[in-house]
Design a protein around this motif. Structure first.
Motif, PDB file in Angstrom:
ATOM      1  N   ASN A   1      47.899  54.054  39.604  1.00 43.49           N
ATOM      2  CA  ASN A   1      46.515  53.760  39.245  1.00 43.49           C
ATOM      3  C   ASN A   1      46.150  52.376  39.772  1.00 43.49           C
ATOM      4  N   ILE A   2      45.252  52.332  40.769  1.00 44.12           N
ATOM      5  CA  ILE A   2      44.874  51.067  41.386  1.00 44.12           C
ATOM      6  C   ILE A   2      44.157  50.150  40.398  1.00 44.12           C
ATOM      7  N   THR A   3      43.549  50.737  39.350  1.00 39.60           N
ATOM      8  CA  THR A   3      42.829  49.944  38.353  1.00 39.60           C
ATOM      9  C   THR A   3      43.769  48.988  37.629  1.00 39.60           C
ATOM     10  N   GLN A   4      45.054  49.368  37.512  1.00 36.13           N
ATOM     11  CA  GLN A   4      46.009  48.539  36.786  1.00 36.13           C
ATOM     12  C   GLN A   4      46.175  47.163  37.437  1.00 36.13           C
TER      13      GLN A   4
ATOM     14  N   ILE B   1      45.077  41.357  36.528  1.00 35.61           N
ATOM     15  CA  ILE B   1      44.435  40.100  36.927  1.00 35.61           C
ATOM     16  C   ILE B   1      43.457  39.633  35.845  1.00 35.61           C
ATOM     17  N   SER B   2      42.779  40.575  35.220  1.00 38.52           N
ATOM     18  CA  SER B   2      41.824  40.229  34.167  1.00 38.52           C
ATOM     19  C   SER B   2      42.512  39.610  32.961  1.00 38.52           C
ATOM     20  N   SER B   3      43.805  39.892  32.777  1.00 35.70           N
ATOM     21  CA  SER B   3      44.543  39.363  31.625  1.00 35.70           C
ATOM     22  C   SER B   3      45.144  37.991  31.888  1.00 35.70           C
ATOM     23  N   MET B   4      44.957  37.456  33.093  1.00 36.55           N
ATOM     24  CA  MET B   4      45.519  36.143  33.407  1.00 36.55           C
ATOM     25  C   MET B   4      44.835  35.070  32.567  1.00 36.55           C
TER      26      MET B   4
ATOM     27  N   LEU C   1      37.244  48.252  41.072  1.00 42.15           N
ATOM     28  CA  LEU C   1      37.098  46.845  41.449  1.00 42.15           C
ATOM     29  C   LEU C   1      36.309  46.103  40.384  1.00 42.15           C
ATOM     30  N   LYS C   2      36.993  45.758  39.308  1.00 40.30           N
ATOM     31  CA  LYS C   2      36.354  45.075  38.193  1.00 40.30           C
ATOM     32  C   LYS C   2      37.310  44.028  37.653  1.00 40.30           C
ATOM     33  N   VAL C   3      36.848  42.786  37.595  1.00 37.52           N
ATOM     34  CA  VAL C   3      37.690  41.680  37.132  1.00 37.52           C
ATOM     35  C   VAL C   3      36.938  40.923  36.054  1.00 37.52           C
ATOM     36  N   SER C   4      37.594  40.784  34.903  1.00 36.12           N
ATOM     37  CA  SER C   4      37.050  39.956  33.821  1.00 36.12           C
ATOM     38  C   SER C   4      38.107  38.922  33.464  1.00 36.12           C
ATOM     39  N   GLY C   5      37.845  38.129  32.464  1.00 39.53           N
ATOM     40  CA  GLY C   5      38.818  37.122  32.065  1.00 39.53           C
ATOM     41  C   GLY C   5      38.530  35.786  32.719  1.00 39.53           C
ATOM     42  N   LYS C   6      39.551  34.905  32.690  1.00 38.30           N
ATOM     43  CA  LYS C   6      39.365  33.539  33.161  1.00 38.30           C
ATOM     44  C   LYS C   6      39.519  33.401  34.671  1.00 38.30           C
ATOM     45  N   ALA C   7      40.321  34.239  35.275  1.00 39.00           N
ATOM     46  CA  ALA C   7      40.542  34.136  36.719  1.00 39.00           C
ATOM     47  C   ALA C   7      39.279  34.511  37.476  1.00 39.00           C
ATOM     48  N   ILE C   8      38.983  33.746  38.533  1.00 36.49           N
ATOM     49  CA  ILE C   8      37.782  33.976  39.342  1.00 36.49           C
ATOM     50  C   ILE C   8      38.222  34.513  40.699  1.00 36.49           C
ATOM     51  N   LEU C   9      37.908  35.764  40.987  1.00 42.19           N
ATOM     52  CA  LEU C   9      38.282  36.374  42.255  1.00 42.19           C
ATOM     53  C   LEU C   9      37.311  35.921  43.341  1.00 42.19           C
ATOM     54  N   THR C  10      37.787  35.065  44.245  1.00 41.91           N
ATOM     55  CA  THR C  10      36.931  34.526  45.309  1.00 41.91           C
ATOM     56  C   THR C  10      37.254  35.135  46.673  1.00 41.91           C
ATOM     57  N   ASN C  11      38.514  35.534  46.878  1.00 44.18           N
ATOM     58  CA  ASN C  11      38.930  36.112  48.168  1.00 44.18           C
ATOM     59  C   ASN C  11      39.534  37.482  47.935  1.00 44.18           C
ATOM     60  N   LEU C  12      39.041  38.482  48.668  1.00 45.98           N
ATOM     61  CA  LEU C  12      39.552  39.841  48.540  1.00 45.98           C
ATOM     62  C   LEU C  12      39.841  40.402  49.922  1.00 45.98           C
ATOM     63  N   THR C  13      41.083  40.910  50.086  1.00 45.70           N
ATOM     64  CA  THR C  13      41.495  41.507  51.352  1.00 45.70           C
ATOM     65  C   THR C  13      41.886  42.955  51.108  1.00 45.70           C
ATOM     66  N   LEU C  14      41.259  43.855  51.864  1.00 44.27           N
ATOM     67  CA  LEU C  14      41.532  45.294  51.748  1.00 44.27           C
ATOM     68  C   LEU C  14      41.860  45.863  53.136  1.00 44.27           C
TER      69      LEU C  14
ATOM     70  N   LEU D   1      30.821  48.918  45.543  1.00 50.44           N
ATOM     71  CA  LEU D   1      32.192  48.733  45.061  1.00 50.44           C
ATOM     72  C   LEU D   1      32.428  47.296  44.605  1.00 50.44           C
ATOM     73  N   PHE D   2      31.708  46.354  45.222  1.00 52.98           N
ATOM     74  CA  PHE D   2      31.954  44.944  44.963  1.00 52.98           C
ATOM     75  C   PHE D   2      30.853  44.318  44.110  1.00 52.98           C
ATOM     76  N   ALA D   3      30.008  45.133  43.556  1.00 48.95           N
ATOM     77  CA  ALA D   3      28.845  44.614  42.830  1.00 48.95           C
ATOM     78  C   ALA D   3      29.261  43.790  41.621  1.00 48.95           C
ATOM     79  N   GLN D   4      30.375  44.167  40.977  1.00 48.85           N
ATOM     80  CA  GLN D   4      30.796  43.456  39.776  1.00 48.85           C
ATOM     81  C   GLN D   4      31.627  42.209  40.087  1.00 48.85           C
ATOM     82  N   LEU D   5      31.954  42.013  41.354  1.00 54.79           N
ATOM     83  CA  LEU D   5      32.702  40.820  41.754  1.00 54.79           C
ATOM     84  C   LEU D   5      31.705  39.739  42.153  1.00 54.79           C
TER      85      LEU D   5
END
Length: 833
Positions: free
Chosen positions: A132-135, A140-143, A166-179, A191-195
């Motif tokens: 599951n890619i969501t994991q 990351i959201s739990s960091m 592609l959803k990230v919450s929590g304290k970490a700020i996702l600034t760079n994404l490589t796919l 896909l990236f609207a929530q980032l």
């Protein structure tokens, strides 16, 4: 065709092997981590952090019990089977900044995986399998750390990716994404609207041929990397139909290696904040600047490796107002300069750097480039320019940097006013087959006296005086490169004449040591001198003339003819080189590329040895005494003689025995060939029944009681040396003849015989004769008394155990005497049978 298929197959096999080898160990230069069997460590320089590489080899499931350093900069984990990837997978109390997972099988990934890494700022999951890619995003959201995070998910075939993944919450700020390498066919911005804090997105090596029909904008995105996809001029549209931009804040767009053949008006017109556009390795044939004229923020336009032509391929109009860098290298431009100017384009041109390298330009004209009045840097390397005529660059009044090196056919003619640009500072003319001879090029630098950097390598300087005349107008010269120009002498005049010169390179010429010897008095301001790959030998306690050394700060003299013999100058040179933590110095001048480029050339035995390892003192280099070989020869001769003498004394009786055998053999041979010499042969018959071996201390017993028993009572004939020894022949020959003339050998054994080496030798001969006659000549031991076993050799013990024997008894009618007599008679009678 078959050959091509074969070559492709070989290349594929090599690629597979390289991939396999690299997969086994990500760090070949690392050492095993102390206390770990799966991980290797690489200590970082100047920091307390360590890079760690762990390989599960396809069957391990955790690194929990590995002892790893506390502070880890990069942790590489590959080839593991993680049934549950969580914080319990890693050792306790380990701080990790960057985590890389490669080729792992992840069955489940827990939310707490990165919980104990507060400093973690980069996560990479590549070529793994995960249910599951969501994991990944949940972990990351739990960091707990408030960091700007870089996330890479590569080679995972994300065909069913949705915005729920592609959803990230929590304290970490996702600034760079490589796919990268995920077989994505359509770039869906939803896909990236929530980032909402994403700034850099890379989707390299996918199959993207276009964008989704969604109207979602990716605000805040600064850079987008779309290299090696399938965009073409029809699908590559970064704007919505209403004129708004899909990426309104984009600053850098990389679309290298796609299939764009034409830049349309609707392709980029909405990217008002775009500063860099890279279209390298596309299929662009026609370049119409009107399609990008509206890109008001564009500064760098890179169009390398396309198919643009000089005249028909370019439509000259106003450039984007802030464009200052245009790269058209490796296109199809030629034979003239590209058509960049039109009658009305003068006012909208801020271009300062133009790269036209690797094209087919053969003639410099001002027709299509006269509007480039602000141009400061022009690159024309690897073209086909053969002639530089007067005022070739005069229409570029602000030109400061000109690279016109490596022309395909060389430059045959340079007129006196070809470089009529008073602001020119840097000029590159290397590798153009220019011949400097006599006064042909004497005035070419007169119109550009402010050139401070001149690269003139890979040309031919036939006359150094002509070279000096050519560069004399350059009063402000600070850097001069003259590699591979054929110099045979050290150009002292350059150092003395140009007091502003700071850096000079004279590598790979034929400059010899004798040219360094000069009595000229001059001053120099050169701080960097490179004179490697020449023929300098430094034989006169002189590295570089003192006027030059006084100003030098850096020196490169590697790959010269260093002498590593006992020459005094060579030892002086090596002793002057000092190695300290901050570098290696000759006196106060830093040596560049020490020690790898400094190797011995002489003598032949030292060729290839690093000069660093050359250390010879005065004691090492003292001439050897000429008589030493004579002394050695005499000593060797005396040693051999001594060894031979010692062996001869030690084995003298055996030598006499074998000489006796040789003599007997020769006598037989002579008697066979000449019957008249038969009398030279000894009688080979067996005259005696037994030959008696005894110690001198037992002589009385042998001549007395024993003789009476054997000869008078038993009627056997004995050979007793003290009675029957012959006179006249050599004593040794008499012994050997007597033993051969006896049917048997009797040995009188007492404590006396153990100490008698002559008796021991006779016994050995008797044993040899016993073997030679297949046991017919027997040996019988007569034991006189109780023997001292403790002082007895092993050979005697063996002889007593394996040889017939009888114990002497003084009582004549006793049972023991009768048993002894019977044993003796049985031995002596056997030989008569």
């Amino acid at each position: 065709m078959d050959k091509f298929v074969c070559i492709c197959g070989i290349l594929l096999i090599v690629l597979i092997l390289v991939t396999e080898i690299s997969g086994k160990s990500d760090c070949q230069r690392c050492s095993q981590c102390p206390g770990s069997s799966l991980c290797k460590c690489e200590k970082q320089r100047k920091t307390s952090y360590t890079n760690v590489y762990c390989n599960g080899e396809g069957n391990h499931r955790t690194i929990r019990h590995e002892r790893l350093p506390d502070s880890i900069h990069r942790l590489y984990v590959s080839n593991f089977i993680f049934q549950n990837l969580s914080m319990e997978t890693f050792p306790v109390a380990v701080n990790i900044k960057k985590f890389y997972s490669k080729k792992n099988d992840i069955w489940n990934m827990d939310n707490n995986t990165f919980l104990s890494f507060p400093s973690l700022n980069e996560v990479s999951i590549s070529d793994c399998t995960i249910q599951n890619i969501t994991q990944i995003f949940d972990a990351i959201s739990s960091m707990t750390g408030r960091v700007n995070l870089t996330l890479s998910i590569n080679g995972m075939r994300l065909l069913t990716l949705t915005n729920k993944h592609l959803k990230v919450s929590g304290k970490a700020i996702l600034t760079n994404l490589t796919l990268d390498r995920n077989d994505i066919s359509v770039l869906n911005t939803t896909l990236f609207a929530q980032l909402n804090r994403l700034q850099h997105l890379s989707v390299v090596r996918n199959s993207i041929s276009g964008f989704s029909t969604s109207k979602t904008q990716l605000k805040g995105l600064k850079s987008l990397d779309l290299q090696r996809n399938r965009l073409n001029d029809r699908t590559a549209s970064f704007c919505f139909e209403n004129g708004t931009s899909i990426f309104p804040d984009l600053l850098l767009l990389n679309v290298r290696y796609n299939r764009i053949s034409n830049i349309k008006d609707a392709t980029f017109f909405c990217l008002h904040r775009l500063e860099t556009l890279d279209l390298t390795h596309n299929d662009i044939i026609d370049l119409d600047f009107s399609s990008i004229e509206c890109l008001s923020s564009l500064r760098h336009l890179i169009l390398k490796h396309n198919w643009v032509k000089s005249s028909s391929g370019i439509t000259p109009v106003n450039f984007p107002p802030n464009l200052n860098h245009l790269d058209l290298s490796a296109n199809q431009l030629g034979p003239y300069m590209p058509k960049l100017c039109s009658n009305n384009s003068m006012a909208r041109n801020n271009l300062t750097r133009l790269n036209l390298n690797n094209n087919f330009i053969a003639k410099i004209t001002s027709i299509y480039t006269k509007c480039l009045v602000k141009l400061k840097e022009l690159y024309l390397s690897k073209n086909a320019i053969e002639t530089l005529e007067d005022n070739a660059f005069a229409h570029l009044p602000n030109l400061r940097v000109l690279h016109i090196d490596s022309q395909k056919f060389g430059i045959r003619l340079i007129t006196d006013y070809a470089f009529n640009n008073s602001l020119l500072k840097k000029l590159n003319l290397k590798n153009n087959f220019v011949l400097v001879s006599e006064s042909k090029l004497e005035n070419i630098f007169v119109p550009c006296p402010h050139v401070s950097t001149l690269h003139f390598s890979d040309n031919h300087v036939k006359d150094i005086t002509a070279l000096m005349d050519m560069i004399t107008p350059l009063k402000g010269l600070t850097e001069l490169t003259l590699r591979r120009v054929g110099l045979k002498e050290f150009p002292f005049e350059i150092f003395s004449r140009f007091q502003t010169l700071k850096k000079i390179s004279l590598d790979q010429n034929n400059i010899m040591s004798k040219s360094l010897l000069s009595s000229l008095q001059f001053s120099s301001s050169v701080r960097y001198l490179s004179i490697s790959y020449n023929r300098l030998q430094f034989w006169h306690k002189l590295l570089i003339p003192q006027p030059i050394m006084s100003s030098l700060r850096k020196l490169y003299i590697g790959h010269n003819w260093f002498d590593c013999s006992c020459n005094e100058s060579s030892r002086w040179l090596r002793n002057q080189i000092k190695e300290i933590p901050s570098g290696t110095f000759f006196q106060n001048v830093r040596l560049i590329n020490w020690p790898d480029r400094y190797k011995c050339h002489f003598p032949e035995s030292m060729t290839g040895t690093l000069l660093k390892n050359y250390r010879r003192t005065e004691d090492d280099c003292k001439l050897p005494n000429k008589l030493i070989p004579v002394y050695i020869s005499i000593a060797c001769t005396l040693f051999v003689i001594s060894v031979i003498a010692a062996v001869a004394i030690w084995k003298r009786w055996y030598i006499l025995y074998y000489l006796h055998k040789i003599k007997k053999g020769c006598n037989r041979k002579m008697a066979t060939t000449n019957p008249e010499l038969t009398h030279l042969l000894n009688h080979d018959g067996e005259t005696y029944d037994a030959y008696v071996i005894y110690s001198e201390n037992d002589c009385g017993f042998v001549v007395g009681d024993f003789r009476k028993l054997v000869e008078e009572q038993l009627n056997f004939k004995l050979h007793i040396w003290d009675r029957d020894g012959s006179i006249g022949n050599a004593r040794s020959d008499s012994y050997f003849d007597a033993m051969e003339a006896s049917r048997h050998v009797l040995i009188i054994v007492s404590d006396n015989i153990f100490k008698d080496s002559w008796c021991e030798f006779q016994i050995n001969i008797a044993l040899m004769r016993n073997v030679e006659t297949d046991g017919r000549k027997k040996i019988f031991l007569v034991i006189l008394s109780n023997l001292n076993v403790e002082s007895m050799k092993k050979s005697w013990c063996s002889l007593l155990a394996k040889t017939s024997s009888g114990k002497w008894c003084e009582t004549e009618n006793g049972i023991r005497r009768k048993v002894f007599v019977e044993d003796l008679k049985s031995t002596l009678f056997n030989c008569n049978l």
